[in-house]
Every structure is written in structure tokens, then in C-alpha cells.
Design a protein around this motif. Sequence first.
Motif, PDB file in Angstrom:
ATOM      1  N   MET A 123      -6.523   5.543  -1.130  1.00 57.52           N
ATOM      2  CA  MET A 123      -7.413   6.261  -2.044  1.00 57.52           C
ATOM      3  C   MET A 123      -6.711   6.600  -3.354  1.00 57.52           C
ATOM      4  O   MET A 123      -5.544   6.980  -3.373  1.00 57.52           O
ATOM      5  N   ASP A 124      -7.453   6.463  -4.449  1.00 55.77           N
ATOM      6  CA  ASP A 124      -6.957   6.894  -5.757  1.00 55.77           C
ATOM      7  C   ASP A 124      -7.043   8.417  -5.812  1.00 55.77           C
ATOM      8  O   ASP A 124      -8.135   8.980  -5.658  1.00 55.77           O
ATOM      9  N   PRO A 125      -5.927   9.121  -6.019  1.00 51.56           N
ATOM     10  CA  PRO A 125      -5.966  10.585  -6.018  1.00 51.56           C
ATOM     11  C   PRO A 125      -6.983  11.165  -6.982  1.00 51.56           C
ATOM     12  O   PRO A 125      -7.570  12.225  -6.714  1.00 51.56           O
ATOM     13  N   GLU A 126      -7.211  10.494  -8.088  1.00 51.51           N
ATOM     14  CA  GLU A 126      -8.149  11.027  -9.077  1.00 51.51           C
ATOM     15  C   GLU A 126      -9.578  11.062  -8.541  1.00 51.51           C
ATOM     16  O   GLU A 126     -10.429  11.767  -9.071  1.00 51.51           O
ATOM     17  N   PHE A 139      -6.833   7.384   4.362  1.00 54.70           N
ATOM     18  CA  PHE A 139      -6.792   7.725   2.940  1.00 54.70           C
ATOM     19  C   PHE A 139      -5.610   7.102   2.203  1.00 54.70           C
ATOM     20  O   PHE A 139      -5.363   7.424   1.055  1.00 54.70           O
ATOM     21  N   GLU A 140      -4.869   6.230   2.894  1.00 52.58           N
ATOM     22  CA  GLU A 140      -3.663   5.670   2.280  1.00 52.58           C
ATOM     23  C   GLU A 140      -3.955   4.958   0.961  1.00 52.58           C
ATOM     24  O   GLU A 140      -3.145   4.967   0.049  1.00 52.58           O
ATOM     25  N   ARG A 143      -1.067  12.897   8.873  1.00 46.45           N
ATOM     26  CA  ARG A 143      -1.611  11.876   9.772  1.00 46.45           C
ATOM     27  C   ARG A 143      -0.483  11.187  10.541  1.00 46.45           C
ATOM     28  O   ARG A 143      -0.623  10.848  11.709  1.00 46.45           O
ATOM     29  N   ILE A 186     -11.719  17.286   4.338  1.00 47.37           N
ATOM     30  CA  ILE A 186     -11.543  16.016   5.049  1.00 47.37           C
ATOM     31  C   ILE A 186     -11.703  16.222   6.557  1.00 47.37           C
ATOM     32  O   ILE A 186     -12.402  15.470   7.243  1.00 47.37           O
ATOM     33  N   ILE A 246      -9.116  20.882   0.182  1.00 49.61           N
ATOM     34  CA  ILE A 246      -9.355  19.433   0.266  1.00 49.61           C
ATOM     35  C   ILE A 246      -9.032  18.929   1.670  1.00 49.61           C
ATOM     36  O   ILE A 246      -9.776  18.136   2.255  1.00 49.61           O
ATOM     37  N   ILE A 247      -7.927  19.404   2.219  1.00 47.65           N
ATOM     38  CA  ILE A 247      -7.571  19.013   3.589  1.00 47.65           C
ATOM     39  C   ILE A 247      -8.633  19.509   4.571  1.00 47.65           C
ATOM     40  O   ILE A 247      -9.055  18.782   5.483  1.00 47.65           O
ATOM     41  N   LEU A 288     -10.275  11.901  -5.436  1.00 51.10           N
ATOM     42  CA  LEU A 288     -10.267  12.730  -4.230  1.00 51.10           C
ATOM     43  C   LEU A 288     -11.243  13.905  -4.291  1.00 51.10           C
ATOM     44  O   LEU A 288     -11.856  14.257  -3.292  1.00 51.10           O
ATOM     45  N   ALA A 289     -11.344  14.529  -5.457  1.00 47.50           N
ATOM     46  CA  ALA A 289     -12.169  15.738  -5.556  1.00 47.50           C
ATOM     47  C   ALA A 289     -13.500  15.492  -6.249  1.00 47.50           C
ATOM     48  O   ALA A 289     -14.260  16.434  -6.469  1.00 47.50           O
ATOM     49  N   MET A 334      -1.703  14.836   3.103  1.00 46.91           N
ATOM     50  CA  MET A 334      -2.677  14.458   4.124  1.00 46.91           C
ATOM     51  C   MET A 334      -2.171  13.243   4.911  1.00 46.91           C
ATOM     52  O   MET A 334      -2.245  13.213   6.148  1.00 46.91           O
ATOM     53  N   ASN A 335      -1.654  12.284   4.199  1.00 47.56           N
ATOM     54  CA  ASN A 335      -1.151  11.085   4.872  1.00 47.56           C
ATOM     55  C   ASN A 335       0.099  11.391   5.695  1.00 47.56           C
ATOM     56  O   ASN A 335       0.310  10.804   6.758  1.00 47.56           O
ATOM     57  N   VAL A 359     -10.791   8.643   8.817  1.00 48.11           N
ATOM     58  CA  VAL A 359     -10.757   7.925   7.537  1.00 48.11           C
ATOM     59  C   VAL A 359      -9.299   7.704   7.136  1.00 48.11           C
ATOM     60  O   VAL A 359      -8.490   8.635   7.186  1.00 48.11           O
ATOM     61  N   SER A 409      -4.422  17.451 -11.564  1.00 38.31           N
ATOM     62  CA  SER A 409      -4.317  16.021 -11.292  1.00 38.31           C
ATOM     63  C   SER A 409      -3.139  15.735 -10.352  1.00 38.31           C
ATOM     64  O   SER A 409      -3.251  14.969  -9.388  1.00 38.31           O
ATOM     65  N   LYS A 412      -3.839  16.845  -6.751  1.00 38.16           N
ATOM     66  CA  LYS A 412      -4.681  15.906  -5.998  1.00 38.16           C
ATOM     67  C   LYS A 412      -3.790  14.843  -5.349  1.00 38.16           C
ATOM     68  O   LYS A 412      -3.966  14.494  -4.180  1.00 38.16           O
ATOM     69  N   ALA A 413      -2.868  14.326  -6.136  1.00 35.46           N
ATOM     70  CA  ALA A 413      -1.970  13.298  -5.602  1.00 35.46           C
ATOM     71  C   ALA A 413      -1.087  13.877  -4.504  1.00 35.46           C
ATOM     72  O   ALA A 413      -0.849  13.229  -3.469  1.00 35.46           O
ATOM     73  N   VAL A 420      -1.689  16.502  -2.546  1.00 40.78           N
ATOM     74  CA  VAL A 420      -2.417  16.844  -1.326  1.00 40.78           C
ATOM     75  C   VAL A 420      -2.807  15.579  -0.574  1.00 40.78           C
ATOM     76  O   VAL A 420      -2.823  15.569   0.673  1.00 40.78           O
ATOM     77  N   LEU A 421      -3.044  14.499  -1.288  1.00 43.17           N
ATOM     78  CA  LEU A 421      -3.335  13.224  -0.621  1.00 43.17           C
ATOM     79  C   LEU A 421      -2.092  12.718   0.113  1.00 43.17           C
ATOM     80  O   LEU A 421      -2.178  12.255   1.257  1.00 43.17           O
TER      81      LEU A 421
END
Lengths: 91, 233
Positions: free
Chosen positions: A68-71, A65-66, B129, A52, A48-49, A73-74, B125-126, A63, B115, B118-119, B121-122
Motif C-alpha cells: 500500500m502507498d502510505p499516502e 498492506f505491504e 503482522r 484496519i 489507523i491500526i 492510507l487515510a 502495521m506490517n 488484508v 505524511s 502514515k508511512a 504506522v503502515l
Amino acid sequence: MTSLTQHQVRTFLVQHFSDSLREAGIDLGEVENDFDLLAHGVVDSLGIIEMITAVENYFGITVDFELMDPEQLALLGSFCLFVASNATTRV
Amino acid sequence: MRLPAHSESTVPANADFLNRPREAAVADRAATTAAEARPVEGLEGGIDDILPWLHESSNPYWDWLWGSPGQAWVQLTHWFERPNSELARGRVRSLRRGRRVLGGYIAASGQQLRSCRKADVLALMNYLRRTSDESVVARMHMSRSLFASVADNAFYLSRIGVASAARGRGAGRHLLDMFIREGRSRGYARFQLDVSEDKLSAFQLYLSAGFKSVGTSTIPGTSIRYHSMVRSS
């Protein structure tokens, strides 16, 4: 903001993951917007990283992503829409 | 589905498991004795009781991933406080004797795990950054195949640990039984975990509980090696 569209991002990603999608038995012309890249093994967490990074480098964008809803993401369609809606051109 | 924050149970006092260095056990016993003097309630008590064993059960991978034990601890605290993280406070099932937390575990189905990740990895990611810390990504590349994937029909033991002062009295086996019971009650017949090769006592505990090693993976250039273990029914 940029003039980038969801369709452009989607076209890039389908091509970017074409080998993995074919291996998963997915017709490149029939990938649904709710296709979950993680659930189908097209990407893993690190993937995923990488996805992006690839999108940002290809389009020359950044972009945020702060929010973004994690659900989302994919999910192919949701991810592409978020990128198109939140992209800023790199300076 | 969100798991209850804590469940209470009693511990049989006749089993031995998970030994650790004497000096660490003495230090933790002193800390636990102090903790027993006050009620374990709210945020502070939860962190004090849970993070030490959660940190240990995440290693050796976690410290290596973040580059240092200090940074690993900071990140663990952040992940613990994020409700949708794999390591969220709300996912911890605890074993207590009275007010005293003896240990706990975090478990998730394959779908839940996806699920959570996903949270996570987001959030990662932040973090990247904000910090431009590319070394974490480099280490993720190195360890990409370290842990086996978890199928949707499997119940995965993400973390399990016992407070050092509570060791040697069967708490680990009790927690493992709790994990199996929880999985069965939720309809799962396949159980999965990863264990570091240097945790021999834990590895033997899992073998004795019917788990089998189905593969091993090593981070190149390191001594970090994990077994993937599975139990059916």
C-alpha cells in the motif's frame, strides 16, 4: 480474493466513525472519497491500526498492506478500494 | 519536501548545555576520537554519527514503547533507513565541525509530519503482522495522549541531540537556532516541540529560547512525562 466491494467497506467505515464525522461537521451522506481521516482528526496513528483491525474483524478478512502507498492510507476512498482489492477470507 | 541530508556550520565555544553522566561522556568521547581518525562519509559514518544522539533524543518514550533498549535501537535503525519515515536519514540536519558531526535535529511541518506518520504506522502495521507483538499496540494505547497534535501551520522539532563528546559548548543552542531559522525561512511563525521532564537542561534551553510549556502529559503507571512547548514568531 473476496467479493467484498469498496462500497461495502466505505459504508462500514462511515458508520464506524459516524460520531467523529458528525463532530467534525461532516454530513454522513456527503463524505467525499478523498476525505482524509487523519487530517480531519477522525483517527490518529493508533486509530489507523484500530480501523484496519475493525474492518478485518467485521468482514472476517485479512488484508496484506505491504504494497500500500502510505499516502492512500487515510483517504477514505483509496483505503476502501485497497481493502476490497486485497482482502482474503480468513481461514 | 525532502530536507538536505546535512548542513555544515561552525559552533560557538562559549555556552554550556545538556550535561550527561560522566562515564557515558567518556565512552562517547573515546568513540568520537576514533571516528575523527577517518572521514565521515557514506552509510556507515552517517549511522555511527547520528543514531546515538537520535536514540537518546527519542527517549525515554522510544525504549519504553518498544519494550527494551535493544529492540528500540533495532527499530530506530529501520525507521532511519526508510526514506518516508519521520526519522529518515534524509530528514536529519547536522551540525559539523569539519568532518565531525556534533549533533543534529529533525524537523517537519504539521503536514509533513502527518505524511511521515502514515508511512510509519503502515510500517508498524506490517511489523505487527510479522511479529504478532501486541505489547507495542498496548503501549501505544497507554501513551495515546502523550504528545500534542501539530497543526499544519506549525514547524515541529521532532528530534534534537548533541554527540556527548561535543556537549557543553553551545551546540544545542546552535541547533535550536538552526531549527528556528529553517522554520522562518519556510514561512512558519509557530514552533512546537515535546520534551521529557527528566531532560531539565534541554527544558531550560527551550525556555531561554522563548518556548513556553503549554501542557504536560504522563503515561499512566510510569514516570514518563512530557511537556508540550510552543514558541510564536
